[in-house]
Design a protein around this motif. Structure first.
Motif, short mmCIF file in Angstrom:
data_model
loop_
_atom_site.label_atom_id
_atom_site.label_comp_id
_atom_site.label_asym_id
_atom_site.label_seq_id
_atom_site.Cartn_x
_atom_site.Cartn_y
_atom_site.Cartn_z
N LEU A 11 2.00 -8.48 0.77
CA LEU A 11 1.84 -7.09 0.34
C LEU A 11 1.04 -6.29 1.37
O LEU A 11 1.34 -5.13 1.65
CB LEU A 11 1.12 -7.05 -1.02
N ASN A 12 0.00 -6.93 1.91
CA ASN A 12 -0.88 -6.32 2.92
C ASN A 12 -1.32 -4.90 2.53
O ASN A 12 -1.04 -3.93 3.22
CB ASN A 12 -0.17 -6.29 4.29
N PRO A 13 -2.03 -4.75 1.39
CA PRO A 13 -2.40 -3.41 0.91
C PRO A 13 -3.45 -2.74 1.80
O PRO A 13 -4.23 -3.41 2.47
CB PRO A 13 -2.99 -3.70 -0.48
N ASP A 14 -3.43 -1.41 1.76
CA ASP A 14 -4.47 -0.65 2.48
C ASP A 14 -5.76 -0.65 1.69
O ASP A 14 -6.85 -0.64 2.26
CB ASP A 14 -3.99 0.80 2.68
N VAL A 15 -5.64 -0.60 0.36
CA VAL A 15 -6.81 -0.55 -0.53
C VAL A 15 -6.61 -1.54 -1.65
O VAL A 15 -5.51 -1.66 -2.19
CB VAL A 15 -7.00 0.87 -1.14
N VAL A 16 -7.68 -2.27 -1.98
CA VAL A 16 -7.66 -3.14 -3.16
C VAL A 16 -8.75 -2.65 -4.11
O VAL A 16 -9.91 -2.48 -3.71
CB VAL A 16 -7.91 -4.62 -2.78
N LEU A 17 -8.36 -2.40 -5.35
CA LEU A 17 -9.30 -1.95 -6.37
C LEU A 17 -9.51 -3.07 -7.38
O LEU A 17 -8.57 -3.53 -8.03
CB LEU A 17 -8.74 -0.71 -7.09
N PHE A 18 -10.76 -3.55 -7.47
CA PHE A 18 -11.10 -4.59 -8.44
C PHE A 18 -11.54 -3.94 -9.75
O PHE A 18 -12.44 -3.08 -9.75
CB PHE A 18 -12.25 -5.47 -7.92
#
Length: 420
Positions: A78-85
């Motif tokens: 996926l290689n996301p720009d942003v990860v939100l936990f």
């Protein structure tokens, strides 16, 4: 132009009809979508009957596993720009995997509320004393603050919590961002628009209401407090003038210990899950929120203000909600005064109308989503552009990423091996 990708890792699947946390998550997703992000929501939790259909708002979904290397493959592809936990417990589980597989991804923690503060207040209530540093420095606080340091930015829902985190724990403000509930404004002028006129007036309403997910310990405690202390006193004050007045208790996930509190004779009615919170809130005259512990912002107060229902609430319920503005009711911790205020609101149409208008004003001046959009977008852009420097300046975060996550990592790998 290529879209940015956001991966949300959910502690649970969003349930906006069951909890304020569910509504909050949808508000955050909307913020990112407005900024052009494509959003994928992943969670290891099981969906329920109340789970929101994320596909209906163009959000992809994926079920993931705990302590399983399949997540590494998924996120690296996926290689996301942003990860939100979604809450610190999710960051503890997946943070090290995100950092290893996608080191350039911006890591954001949505605290939902300061869990350590809620725990401190619960401990103090059990000890029947005021909250002290001893209560605040509990294990949950330690875990949560470690998580805040390991992330690039933490979203804090209440100004009161920003103050505690910066003053008491000396967390650098560059790691925190104040982002409260993000709501549609109520059309002005207050009380004169067609929309407000559609709300039932004082005379058309009856009964008291309280609402809140019963799985949430502060809500269950408040229901017990209402049952044992507050409601009997209100009934005593109201009788015989308002004979037949009831307290309606709504909330998702009522267990047997909740349903057995139902008592028709006392007018104490457990109504269970509210399919439409707006309908039940508009029918009620006064909302009661005598929370004795908790943190964050209270969704029940927002529901009440949006539907023109004045409240009587504890100082913990009101925390972070009103700023310098007038309240949509009364804030009171003493049970006798709480009851007098509830009866005053229930009987006095002038006081009731005035408090209702204050509620509309609070929503518009403090939680209008358009007031926060550009600031949030700019902060994310700043961080993305200067991530290397930002992380270098956060030495405690580097330290905790090195130490804590090594232990979490190897514990997780051990569980994964054990599960084979």
């Amino acid at each position: 132009m290529s879209h940015n990708n956001l991966l949300v890792i959910g502690f649970v699947w969003p349930e906006p009809k069951s909890s304020a946390a569910g509504s909050r998550m949808l508000q955050l997703i909307e913020q990112f979508q407005n900024q052009g992000y494509e959003v994928l929501f992943a969670s290891a939790a099981n969906p329920s009957d109340n789970t929101f259909d994320l596909n209906s708002i163009s959000v992809e979904t994926k079920s993931i596993l705990l302590n399983d290397s399949s997540f590494d493959v998924f996120i690296s592809e996926l290689n996301p720009d942003v990860v939100l936990f979604d809450r610190f417990m999710t960051e503890e589980q997946y943070g090290w995997r995100v950092a290893e597989q996608c080191p350039k991804a911006l890591r954001i923690l949505d605290t939902e509320d300061f869990h350590g503060l809620r725990k401190a207040r619960e401990l103090a209530l059990k000890d029947n004393v005021d909250v002290s540093v001893k209560h605040l420095y509990n294990d949950i606080t330690k875990r949560e603050i470690a998580s805040i340091y390991r992330c690039d930015l933490s979203l804090i829902i209440s100004e009161a919590e920003i103050e505690i985190l910066t003053n008491q724990f000396k967390i650098d403000k560059s790691l925190l961002f104040y982002l409260p509930f993000l709501l549609e404004p109520i059309p002005m002028a207050i009380g004169t628009t067609a929309e407000i006129k559609q709300l039932p007036n004082f005379e058309a309403r009856q009964h008291f209401i309280t609402i809140g997910n019963f799985l949430h310990a502060p809500n269950y405690d408040a229901v017990l407090y209402l049952k044992q202390t507050i409601w009997p006193l209100i009934r005593k004050q109201l009788l015989p003038i308002a004979i037949g007045t009831e307290l309606h208790i709504y909330g998702a996930y009522e267990s047997q210990k909740v349903t057995q509190l139902n008592n028709k004779k006392e007018g104490f009615l457990i109504k269970g899950f509210a399919e439409d919170v707006h309908t039940v809130m508009q029918q009620a005259k006064v909302c009661l929120a005598p929370l004795r512990f908790g943190a964050g912002l209270k969704g029940k107060l927002v529901d009440a203000m949006q539907n023109g229902t004045p409240c009587v609430m504890s100082s913990i319920a009101a925390e972070g909600m009103f700023g310098e503005l007038e309240h949509n009711g009364f804030i009171e911790d003493n049970s006798n005064e709480f009851v007098l205020n509830a009866v005053e609101l229930y009987n006095n149409s002038e006081t009731w109308k005035r408090k209702q208008e204050f509620g509309f004003k609070v929503l518009n001046e403090r939680f209008n989503k358009t007031d926060f959009e550009s600031g949030f977008l700019n902060r994310i852009k700043e961080l993305s552009n200067g991530l290397k420097t930002h992380r270098q300046n956060n030495f405690v975060g580097q330290l905790l990423m090195h130490q804590t996550l090594q232990s979490t990592k190897y514990m997780s790998k051990w569980i994964a091996e054990k599960n084979k």
